[in-house]
Scaffold this active site. Structure first.
Site, PDB file in Angstrom:
ATOM      1  N   CYS A 250     -16.059   6.243  -2.791  1.00 59.61           N
ATOM      2  CA  CYS A 250     -15.749   6.225  -1.353  1.00 59.61           C
ATOM      3  C   CYS A 250     -16.658   7.097  -0.495  1.00 59.61           C
ATOM      4  O   CYS A 250     -16.797   6.808   0.682  1.00 59.61           O
ATOM      5  CB  CYS A 250     -14.285   6.605  -1.106  1.00 59.61           C
ATOM      6  SG  CYS A 250     -13.844   8.297  -1.507  1.00 59.61           S
TER       7      CYS A 250
ATOM      8  N   LYS B 137       2.087   6.475   8.474  1.00 58.94           N
ATOM      9  CA  LYS B 137       2.192   6.913   7.081  1.00 58.94           C
ATOM     10  C   LYS B 137       2.639   8.365   7.021  1.00 58.94           C
ATOM     11  O   LYS B 137       3.452   8.750   6.173  1.00 58.94           O
ATOM     12  CB  LYS B 137       0.848   6.737   6.370  1.00 58.94           C
ATOM     13  CG  LYS B 137       0.441   5.294   6.168  1.00 58.94           C
ATOM     14  CD  LYS B 137      -0.802   5.160   5.334  1.00 58.94           C
ATOM     15  CE  LYS B 137      -2.043   5.684   6.029  1.00 58.94           C
ATOM     16  NZ  LYS B 137      -2.427   4.882   7.208  1.00 58.94           N
TER      17      LYS B 137
ATOM     18  N   GLY C 142     -11.697   9.335   3.133  1.00 54.20           N
ATOM     19  CA  GLY C 142     -10.452   8.610   3.024  1.00 54.20           C
ATOM     20  C   GLY C 142      -9.374   9.313   2.232  1.00 54.20           C
ATOM     21  O   GLY C 142      -8.214   8.920   2.292  1.00 54.20           O
TER      22      GLY C 142
ATOM     23  N   MET D 237     -16.244   4.068   5.164  1.00 55.57           N
ATOM     24  CA  MET D 237     -16.624   3.234   4.024  1.00 55.57           C
ATOM     25  C   MET D 237     -17.686   2.189   4.337  1.00 55.57           C
ATOM     26  O   MET D 237     -18.439   1.785   3.454  1.00 55.57           O
ATOM     27  CB  MET D 237     -15.384   2.531   3.457  1.00 55.57           C
ATOM     28  CG  MET D 237     -14.331   3.462   2.895  1.00 55.57           C
ATOM     29  SD  MET D 237     -14.953   4.603   1.641  1.00 55.57           S
ATOM     30  CE  MET D 237     -15.085   6.111   2.601  1.00 55.57           C
TER      31      MET D 237
END
Length: 802
Positions: free
Chosen positions: A168, A84, A381, A344
């Site tokens: 989160c 990414k 995250g 998570m």
């Protein structure tokens, strides 16, 4: 350079790092500045995606991003990026960017001017200030979140602001506070080079945090011994690197941590000296339990963990008793250095605060705490869930710098720093995320007090659990008004009444704070498309419109605008006029104001200029006698933390027991609130995949990532599939008590759930798994559980391969 050339350049950057290796790839990275050979200007920025905080070098030519490289000078990633990150330069260039404000008229979104849009928001707020809610994100930059917090808490005088980080990492926050008296990790990423053992508690860093994962896994290629233990409810790519995989039942992590502590006590292998000098014991009150709990003595705590024998833990968790003994043996050996990692799996948990507390307790009880490679590490995250949401305080109960609205001293300090009249900041905690959207989905006579929500930098239409009740219902109630600031069309913008086009990432100045307390800065490099504008400016422009209309909250105690800004000659700069917004560095002004809050909880920050020169600094950052600024790797540790005195060894100076001790908690095992039964016989777990980030708003518009993972799917165990008549590629209906969707089955794919369990990623807006997920949440953090609910499955169509 056209889009095809940019794609080719991104691919070559990724390939060079993979093929040549890190050292050679770093030699190929140009230094910051403008290359005379090709006219490309290189500047630093943190990656736009996860909470790792990798730094990239962004290559810009003719006001467009033309290349991305990992930054070899950045301590976090050392020139590496994940897939990414290598493609982050494509994120701004999707073909459907939002470029004009849009207002819903007669059921259709139609273009309007920015001036009209600001008026619409001001009208809604003036009509019912107490009914206005602001919902932000861990993707807000630090100045954006600070401006929103000041606007709501200091201007409107409510605490009706919350952020998607509630979904989160809120359980990590409440646990840090309950254990140490203050939020945020005490350790840092340096642990990955020194640990002997890594324990993953329900997370999958090989895909979710691959750069961090590589920092300890790659040590094996150098001949180092690193033991990886993966505790989870399904096999993942992380499992493939683990020497030991411990498959647990949902909520089994509670029992596992209790079982480790039971054995440390029974076998006398806990660190008696560390515990006696630096720890206290705590449990919840029987009536009206609070986050602070009540003190208990060591003997009482010991009696409460006695029942969690290895055999009892095996019964509760599904993990063999021998593996519980193995874990306890490792923690009982202080020659080892053990790093626990979670994300998570432990946070999106109806007992998330409890299991976080217990894992901290395992490390404290065993003395595996405060050395390099030896401690608990919570990962996040989002790129600034820590730096913005947790530190700036964009939550309904919080104030900047770790303050709390319920604390009179914290409110008074904020009023002084903001030059507000006494009593402006409310002492009433506002609605948390789930409560805000619950109220938004109710009529006023039903208790629906929130009638307007402004969403920035997030996509709750796709990410709120039990979305039919907590999001869709509001769209059917007259008088409910949804405002959304975003960069692309999403499920949320499509449902909105007013849509505002936003600038993203390097289209604006910014600052993030990553998972190891590292504050990072970047400058604007390219222009946003069309009329898209900075989120921070949007907030300030609405505040100014209210000021011009005479709203008393938009004036400070001296009658000046709440965001009063002057140039170097003391003249006011109209930053609410976008044509003048960049006449001064608004980020710097807001950040320097925010710094005034950070010393209260020893989260001290350096001046803005220091972050311009650095690839991030880990707070607390303090000034040394020679005028330089020193970051902190390990908190509460003598010789590392500047606030721990000599000879103390360790000092937990925000201790809730007011004696400089950390708290070792007891929480009992509790089962999940919803479990499979004959009607809904399968467990459902949701999560992310390597190629996509969160709801896919950006990554699904990056062609190489979308091609690599084009749609969401249903992971199913190979022995469950034939009993359901399902083959690879078949369409399967997944249904809970809340909703249903249809997905393609993937058997023996990237992950392998156990029998009776399925997994679905949530990045695909066409396959909205949060119609199915559970809305139940932790009693302290208010964080919902996306990792476990009961579903039933039915094949509804054959795939091409069937």
């Amino acid at each position: 350079m056209n889009r095809r050339d940019l794609l080719r350049g991104m691919a070559m950057s990724a390939a060079s790092a993979a093929v040549l290796g890190a050292a050679e790839a770093q030699r190929n990275v140009v230094q910051l500045g403008t290359s005379p050979r090709d006219g490309v200007s290189w500047q630093k920025a943190p990656c736009r995606f996860c909470g790792t905080g990798c730094h990239v070098q962004v290559g810009v030519r003719d006001r467009r991003i033309v290349a991305i490289q990992g930054d070899p000078l950045a301590a976090v990633n050392r020139g590496h990026l994940c897939v990414k990150g290598y493609h982050v330069g494509l994120a701004p260039y999707g073909p459907d960017r939002l470029t004009r404000p849009l207002l819903r008229r007669n059921g259709e979104l139609v273009p309007i001017t920015w001036d009209q849009a600001i008026d619409v928001i001001a009208d809604r707020i003036q009509a019912n200030p107490a009914g206005f809610g602001f919902y932000g994100s861990g993707q807000w930059t630090i100045p954006e979140g600070y401006a929103a917090t000041k606007f709501v808490k200091g201007g409107l005088g409510t605490n009706n602001i919350d952020a998607n980080a509630r979904l989160c990492m809120a359980s990590a926050v409440t646990s840090f506070i309950a254990t140490y008296g203050v939020d945020e990790p005490a350790s840092c990423f340096d642990d990955f080079e020194r640990c002997d053992v890594v324990i993953c508690w329900g997370n999958n860093p090989a895909e979710m945090h691959p750069v961090l994962f590589s920092r300890f896994i790659d040590r094996r290629s150098r001949g180092e011994q690193v033991t990886l233990i993966d505790i989870g409810t399904r096999r993942t790519r992380t499992t493939g690197y683990a020497q030991h995989y411990l498959e647990m039942k949902p909520h089994g992590d509670l029992a596992i941590a209790l079982g480790i502590m039971h054995l440390l006590i029974r076998e006398g292998t806990y660190d008696r000296n560390f515990v006696e000098r630096h720890c206290a014991f705590r449990a919840l009150q029987e009536a009206n339990p609070t986050l602070q709990g009540e003190a208990i003595d060591f003997e009482t705590w010991k009696r409460r963990v006695e029942e969690y024998t290895p055999e009892r833990v095996q019964e509760l968790s599904g993990v063999p008793a021998a593996e519980i003994r193995r874990l306890a043996g490792l923690f009982g050996n202080r020659d080892l250095r053990i790093t626990s990692l979670w994300c998570m799996g432990m946070n999106q948990h109806t007992r998330g605060t409890a299991v976080n507390n217990l894992v901290h307790g395992v490390h404290l009880l065993s003395g595996h705490w405060g050395r390099e490679g030896d401690g608990p590490t919570s990962l996040t995250g989002q790129p600034s869930a820590c730096g913005t949401v947790r530190e700036v305080g964009t939550l309904c109960h919080a104030l900047p710098g770790g303050g709390a609205v319920a604390n009179p001293a914290h409110r008074a300090a904020a009023e002084r720093l903001w030059s507000l009249p006494e009593g402006r900041i409310s002492d009433q905690i506002g609605p948390h995320t789930m409560e805000m959207f619950r109220q938004f989905g109710l009529r006023p006579e039903e208790g629906g007090n929130i009638d307007t929500i402004w969403v920035q930098v997030t996509n709750p239409g796709q990410t709120i659990p039990n979305a039919s009740e907590y999001f869709d219902r509001s769209r059917t109630i007259p008088g409910k008004f949804l405002i959304v600031s975003d960069v692309y069309p999403t499920l949320t913008t499509r449902a909105a009444d007013l849509v505002l086009p936003s600038a993203m990432w390097v289209e604006k100045n910014g600052m993030f704070g990553n998972s190891e307390r590292r504050t990072q800065q970047w400058f604007k490099m390219i222009d946003p498309p069309g009329e898209a504008r900075d989120d921070c400016w949007q907030t300030i422009a609405v505040a100014r419109r209210l000021f011009d209309r005479g709203h008393p909250g938009m004036r400070d105690a001296e009658g000046r605008f709440l965001f009063h800004t002057t140039d170097e000659r003391g003249r006011e700069v109209p930053i609410w006029d976008f044509r003048r917004y960049y006449d001064v560095n608004v980020d710097e002004r807001l950040f320097e104001e925010y710094r005034g809050f950070t010393a209260t909880k020893h989260k001290n920050l350096a001046p803005y200029r220091e972050y311009v020169a650095a690839r991030g600094l880990r707070w607390p950052v303090v000034e040394k006698p020679d005028g330089t600024w020193q970051e902190t790797r390990y908190r509460f540790v003598e010789g590392e933390d500047p606030f721990v005195p000599e000879s103390a060894g360790f000092q937990f100076y925000h201790s809730t027991s007011n004696d400089d001790r950390a708290q070792i908690w007891f929480h009992p095992y509790e089962p999940p609130p919803e479990v499979p039964d004959t009607e809904y016989p399968f467990w459902l777990c949701t999560g992310r995949v390597l190629e996509h980030w969160h709801s896919g708003t950006m990554t699904m518009r990056i062609p190489p990532l979308r091609r690599a993972m084009p749609q969401a799917y249903l992971e199913l165990h190979r022995e469950d599939a034939p009993q359901l008549g399902v083959a690879n590629g078949d369409r399967v209906r997944v249904e809970s008590r809340r909703g249903a969707i249809e997905l393609v089955a993937w058997i023996d794919g990237r992950g392998q759930p156990p029998r009776g369990s399925v997994f679905v990623p949530f990045f695909d807006e066409r396959l909205r798994i949060n119609l199915v997920t559970l809305h139940e949440y932790d009693p302290f953090s208010k964080q919902p559980d996306y990792k476990k609910c009961a579903v039933r499955l039915r094949r509804v169509g054959r795939g091409a391969a069937s």
